[in-house]
Design a protein around this motif. Structure first.
Motif, short mmCIF file in Angstrom:
data_model
loop_
_atom_site.label_atom_id
_atom_site.label_comp_id
_atom_site.label_asym_id
_atom_site.label_seq_id
_atom_site.Cartn_x
_atom_site.Cartn_y
_atom_site.Cartn_z
N ASN A 141 16.27 38.50 33.06
CA ASN A 141 15.85 37.31 32.47
C ASN A 141 15.75 37.15 31.02
OD1 ASN A 141 13.58 39.01 31.75
ND2 ASN A 141 12.15 37.82 32.12
N GLN A 142 16.77 38.13 30.57
CA GLN A 142 17.15 38.23 28.90
C GLN A 142 18.54 38.22 29.08
OE1 GLN A 142 14.58 39.80 26.22
NE2 GLN A 142 13.15 40.74 27.69
N VAL A 143 19.32 37.37 28.42
CA VAL A 143 20.78 36.87 28.63
C VAL A 143 21.33 36.34 27.33
CG1 VAL A 143 20.06 36.37 31.12
CG2 VAL A 143 20.59 34.69 29.59
N VAL A 144 22.76 36.36 27.50
CA VAL A 144 23.70 35.67 26.75
C VAL A 144 23.96 34.52 27.52
CG1 VAL A 144 25.77 35.44 25.19
CG2 VAL A 144 24.19 37.31 25.27
N LEU A 145 23.63 33.09 27.07
CA LEU A 145 24.08 32.10 27.77
C LEU A 145 25.24 31.40 26.81
CD1 LEU A 145 20.70 30.06 28.26
CD2 LEU A 145 22.32 31.16 30.12
N ALA A 210 27.12 30.47 21.81
CA ALA A 210 26.43 31.34 22.70
C ALA A 210 25.34 31.52 22.15
CB ALA A 210 27.21 32.68 23.05
N TRP A 211 24.40 31.84 23.16
CA TRP A 211 22.83 31.95 22.61
C TRP A 211 22.13 33.05 23.38
CZ3 TRP A 211 18.43 28.32 24.92
CH2 TRP A 211 17.43 28.38 24.08
N ALA A 212 21.77 34.19 22.73
CA ALA A 212 20.88 35.33 23.20
C ALA A 212 19.51 34.98 23.33
CB ALA A 212 21.12 36.62 22.38
N ILE A 213 18.98 34.65 24.61
CA ILE A 213 17.62 34.11 24.78
C ILE A 213 16.98 34.75 25.91
CG2 ILE A 213 18.36 32.16 25.91
CD1 ILE A 213 15.55 32.49 23.51
N TYR A 214 15.60 34.56 26.32
CA TYR A 214 14.94 35.38 27.20
C TYR A 214 14.04 34.12 27.93
CZ TYR A 214 12.24 35.57 22.69
OH TYR A 214 11.54 35.27 21.64
N GLN A 219 16.37 29.15 32.57
CA GLN A 219 16.30 28.53 33.98
C GLN A 219 16.56 27.01 33.40
OE1 GLN A 219 13.70 31.03 33.66
NE2 GLN A 219 15.49 32.36 34.69
N ARG A 220 15.94 26.40 32.37
CA ARG A 220 16.00 25.06 32.00
C ARG A 220 17.37 24.78 31.52
NH1 ARG A 220 10.42 23.45 28.45
NH2 ARG A 220 9.26 23.61 30.44
N ALA A 221 18.21 25.81 30.82
CA ALA A 221 19.33 25.52 30.49
C ALA A 221 20.48 25.32 31.30
CB ALA A 221 19.84 26.52 29.34
N VAL A 222 20.14 26.37 32.40
CA VAL A 222 21.17 26.32 33.65
C VAL A 222 20.91 25.33 34.46
CG1 VAL A 222 21.92 27.74 35.63
CG2 VAL A 222 21.31 28.93 33.70
N ALA A 223 19.68 24.73 34.73
CA ALA A 223 19.19 23.86 35.72
C ALA A 223 19.67 22.32 34.90
CB ALA A 223 17.95 23.81 35.99
N THR A 224 19.38 22.03 33.83
CA THR A 224 19.68 20.79 33.09
C THR A 224 20.81 20.42 32.40
OG1 THR A 224 18.17 21.47 31.32
CG2 THR A 224 16.88 20.63 33.10
N GLU A 225 21.29 21.64 31.98
CA GLU A 225 22.50 21.44 31.10
C GLU A 225 23.87 22.02 31.72
OE1 GLU A 225 21.47 22.76 27.16
OE2 GLU A 225 19.51 21.65 27.17
N GLY A 226 23.74 22.71 32.71
CA GLY A 226 25.00 23.40 33.29
C GLY A 226 25.24 24.62 32.50
N ALA A 227 24.53 25.16 31.73
CA ALA A 227 24.63 26.47 31.22
C ALA A 227 25.01 27.56 32.12
CB ALA A 227 23.67 26.94 30.06
N ARG A 228 25.90 28.54 31.37
CA ARG A 228 26.11 29.78 32.40
C ARG A 228 25.98 31.11 31.92
NH1 ARG A 228 31.26 32.38 31.56
NH2 ARG A 228 32.06 30.40 30.60
N ILE A 229 25.20 31.93 32.63
CA ILE A 229 25.02 33.37 32.10
C ILE A 229 26.23 34.00 32.04
CG2 ILE A 229 23.76 35.35 32.63
CD1 ILE A 229 21.55 33.64 34.21
N LEU A 230 26.47 34.49 30.85
CA LEU A 230 27.62 35.37 30.59
C LEU A 230 27.23 36.86 30.62
CD1 LEU A 230 30.49 35.57 28.91
CD2 LEU A 230 29.32 36.16 26.86
N LYS A 231 26.14 37.31 30.19
CA LYS A 231 25.87 38.72 30.48
C LYS A 231 24.33 38.82 30.51
CE LYS A 231 27.32 42.97 30.89
NZ LYS A 231 28.24 43.35 31.88
N THR A 232 23.54 39.66 31.30
CA THR A 232 22.20 39.85 31.50
C THR A 232 21.93 41.22 30.63
OG1 THR A 232 21.89 41.18 33.26
CG2 THR A 232 22.20 39.07 33.55
N ALA A 233 20.67 41.46 30.14
CA ALA A 233 20.31 42.58 29.29
C ALA A 233 20.37 43.79 30.50
CB ALA A 233 19.09 42.49 28.72
N LEU A 234 20.79 43.76 31.55
CA LEU A 234 20.57 45.02 32.26
C LEU A 234 21.64 46.11 31.77
CD1 LEU A 234 19.30 46.24 34.96
CD2 LEU A 234 21.34 45.49 36.16
#
Length: 354
Positions: A141-145, A210-214, A219-234
């Protein structure tokens, strides 16, 4: 009546460290605090938030960072958990760095943050807190969008791009490590330090590549703006988050006992969320305002459920590694020894069997 820029440094820390509002059991008082948010009177009110008349329950002043799955208020309400013998007032924060500022300003008894903000505090003159527990959890739940339609497909393609992040938080740390993993340095991107709300606005308006955020903004950006997860912090974060307490609260026997009682409640709460993942996903989705399917999908992808853990040598070593990286990158002025921040007095409580 003093304006914010006329307040003392101490008053401004109380007012603005959280950029949020002290939440009390009295809705009228809460509203007054919000209305007084830009006055010296509010600084005094916030500094005293949590005080009750003699004879009433003692009050613990605690932090909440963001909303959703780590919000203790939501966890306790959903799990049917209520403090006994004390009450809790919560102040909302956008980042762990602000929690540290509030602790150092004396307006909190207990706060949560990642491993990173205490490192910056340790490199400064003031550390009015001790780290008393770890809550371990998800790092997916910490990603680059990246925004809808972005052509960026790999971390290497961040070179030369405007990348938002929150200074002195996990987002800065894992962004540095992600860049390192593909042979890039901090200077190879155009880093843009923004708080969470400003970052969300900049990302929505197309001002960031891009945006590094947690947390819930993902979920809001993905659900409402069609953002895509480039990479998670795993693979880039330990999954350790820290519970810190003000040194004065720890030195006071009554408040120190309340902190222990509160940790028991947190442990119960995290246990409930772990065993009710389907129900919990729906609750979180309603809280952050997205369709339940998005949170359910996040829960399916999570690296771990949240749980409260004791202070261990491994936890200390993990944070020391973070501190060493920031020192090597000259993002803090000198090397620090994080061992001085840790206090294991609550280990026995945290390790109690359910």
């Amino acid at each position: 009546m003093a304006l914010p820029d006329q307040l003392s440094d101490q008053q401004q820390r109380v007012l603005f460290a959280s950029k949020g509002t002290c939440v009390t059991d009295d809705p009228i008082l809460s509203r007054r605090l919000m209305l007084l948010g830009a006055t010296a009177s509010a600084a005094l009110a916030l500094a005293g938030c949590g005080k009750r008349p003699a004879g009433q329950d003692a009050v613990l002043r605690a932090s909440v960072t963001g909303h959703g799955e780590t919000d203790a208020r939501l966890i306790f309400k959903s799990a049917g958990i209520k403090p006994a013998g004390f009450s809790v007032t919560y102040a909302e924060f956008q980042s762990g760095q602000m929690v540290i500022e509030a602790l150092n300003g004396g307006s909190l008894d207990l706060g949560g943050m990642s491993e990173i903000p205490p490192v910056f505090a340790l490199a400064s003159a003031i550390q009015s807190f001790k780290q008393i527990a770890v809550f371990h959890g998800d790092v997916n739940n910490q990603v680059v969008l990246v925004p809808r339609g972005s052509r960026i497909e790999t971390l290497a393609q961040l070179k030369g791009k405007r990348v938002g992040y929150v200074r002195a938080t996990t987002s800065q740390y894992y962004l540095i490590r992600m860049l390192q993993s593909v042979g890039l340095d901090w200077s190879d991107i155009e880093p843009v330090a923004l708080n969470v709300s400003d970052g969300a606005s900049a990302f929505s308006n197309g001002a960031l590549d891009a945006w590094a955020i947690y947390g819930f903004p993902i979920q809001r950006a993905v659900a409402t703006e069609g953002a895509r997860i480039l990479k998670t912090a795993l693979g880039f974060l330990s999954g350790n988050y820290i519970v810190s307490a003000h040194v004065d609260a720890l030195a006071d026997a009554a408040r120190a006992k309340i902190i222990g009682d509160y940790l028991r409640l947190l442990k119960r709460g995290f246990g409930w969320t772990a065993s009710h993942q389907g129900e919990w996903a729906g609750i979180v989705a309603r809280d952050i305002g997205v369709p339940p399917a998005y949170v359910a999908d996040q829960f399916k992808r999570q690296s771990d459920v949240f749980s409260l853990r004791p202070v261990t040598a491994e936890a200390i070593a993990s944070q020391q590694g973070v501190a060493d990286l920031f020192a090597e990158r000259k993002l803090i002025p000198h090397k620090v020894d994080v061992r001085t921040l840790w206090d294991d007095r609550y280990n026995a409580i945290i390790e109690e069997k359910a």
